[in-house]
Design an enzyme around this catalytic site. Structure first.
Site, mmCIF file in Angstrom:
data_model
loop_
_atom_site.group_PDB
_atom_site.id
_atom_site.type_symbol
_atom_site.label_atom_id
_atom_site.label_comp_id
_atom_site.label_asym_id
_atom_site.label_seq_id
_atom_site.Cartn_x
_atom_site.Cartn_y
_atom_site.Cartn_z
ATOM 1 N N ASP A 11 0.847 -1.195 0.000
ATOM 2 C CA ASP A 11 0.000 0.000 0.000
ATOM 3 C C ASP A 11 0.886 1.249 0.000
ATOM 4 O OD1 ASP A 11 -3.006 0.862 0.465
ATOM 5 O OD2 ASP A 11 -1.758 2.186 1.685
ATOM 6 N N GLU A 13 1.951 5.212 -0.190
ATOM 7 C CA GLU A 13 1.468 6.568 0.040
ATOM 8 C C GLU A 13 2.278 7.481 -0.875
ATOM 9 O OE1 GLU A 13 -1.206 7.164 1.734
ATOM 10 O OE2 GLU A 13 -1.303 5.089 2.438
ATOM 11 N N ASP A 114 -2.131 1.268 -6.950
ATOM 12 C CA ASP A 114 -0.734 1.125 -6.547
ATOM 13 C C ASP A 114 0.139 0.577 -7.677
ATOM 14 O OD1 ASP A 114 -0.770 1.446 -3.301
ATOM 15 O OD2 ASP A 114 -2.586 0.467 -4.016
ATOM 16 N N HIS A 180 -4.282 5.746 6.028
ATOM 17 C CA HIS A 180 -3.380 6.450 5.103
ATOM 18 C C HIS A 180 -1.944 6.501 5.600
ATOM 19 C CE1 HIS A 180 -6.630 7.325 2.428
ATOM 20 N NE2 HIS A 180 -7.287 8.023 3.341
ATOM 21 N N ASP A 185 -1.963 0.669 6.988
ATOM 22 C CA ASP A 185 -2.953 0.162 6.038
ATOM 23 C C ASP A 185 -2.635 -1.279 5.648
ATOM 24 O OD1 ASP A 185 -4.299 2.535 6.145
ATOM 25 O OD2 ASP A 185 -3.767 3.203 4.124
#
Length: 210
Positions: A11, A13, A114, A180, A185
């Site tokens: 995941d 960011e 992603d 987030h 996550d």
């Protein structure tokens, strides 16, 4: 063949803002790169990769980004740029025999962004991929992934897919950590994977064909 079948829960960011005039979508950069390597056969975490990334096109995080992700400017200032982190991740994959045996592992993400959008864009921004290269043909094991939103919807017979918080709510689970935060996550997504496994889900049945 690997001793077990592995999920790579990932995941990203990325830099962000609520105004595209400040941060154009084509200049978004990864700032957190977490992956949890999960052994499906033995139902255990085998390893974790987690590094922050220093953005270079827009090195200063917006307040919106910090408020959303919790990532501080000092954190990314102290981090390595993406090409260095990318090589560290390749080494992580090599150390776990995933690059040599990619058919025994599969990424799992919460959505398609992603690996379908962000990673190819970041590779081009970092000069690690030709700008004319087709995003439809990435190298193994980055060429396929399981979207847990779709898997969760099918397993529980929902009409529409839910986001991570919606799936946690449906599963009567509280959010652990910060939404987030990439690593938090990943951990919450893995909690959902474990519940789905107890309810009969087989991720191997949902791996997209090459």
């Amino acid at each position: 063949m690997l001793a077990s079948w592995l999920l790579l829960v990932l995941d990203f960011e990325a830099t962000c803002d609520n105004k595209t005039s400040v941060l154009p979508k084509e200049e978004i950069e990864i700032i957190e790169f977490p992956t949890i390597l999960y052994d499906i056969k033995n139902e255990l975490v085998q390893a974790t990769f987690h590094q922050y990334v220093r953005p270079t096109i827009h090195p200063n995080l917006t307040q919106f980004c910090t408020d959303l992700t919790g990532i501080q400017q000092a954190t990314v200032d102290a981090a390595q740029p993406f090409p260095v982190v990318w090589e560290s991740f390749q080494e992580f994959l090599r150390n776990h025999d995933i690059t040599t045996q990619p058919d025994d592992a599969c990424f799992l993400t919460c959505g398609d962004w992603d690996l379908k959008t962000m990673l190819p864009a970041q590779l081009r921004l970092s000069g690690l991929r030709d700008a004319s290269a087709s995003p439809a043909a990435p190298a193994k094991p980055f060429d396929r992934w399981i979207n847990i939103k779709n898997s969760y919807r099918r397993l529980y017979g929902l009409k529409y897919p839910k986001g991570m918080q919606g799936m946690l709510n449906h599963a009567n689970m509280d959010l652990e950590g910060r939404h987030h935060s990439g690593i938090d996550d990943c951990k919450n997504i893995l909690r959902l994977v474990r519940k789905m496994r107890t309810d009969g889900w087989s991720p191997q049945d949902e791996v997209p064909s090459r």
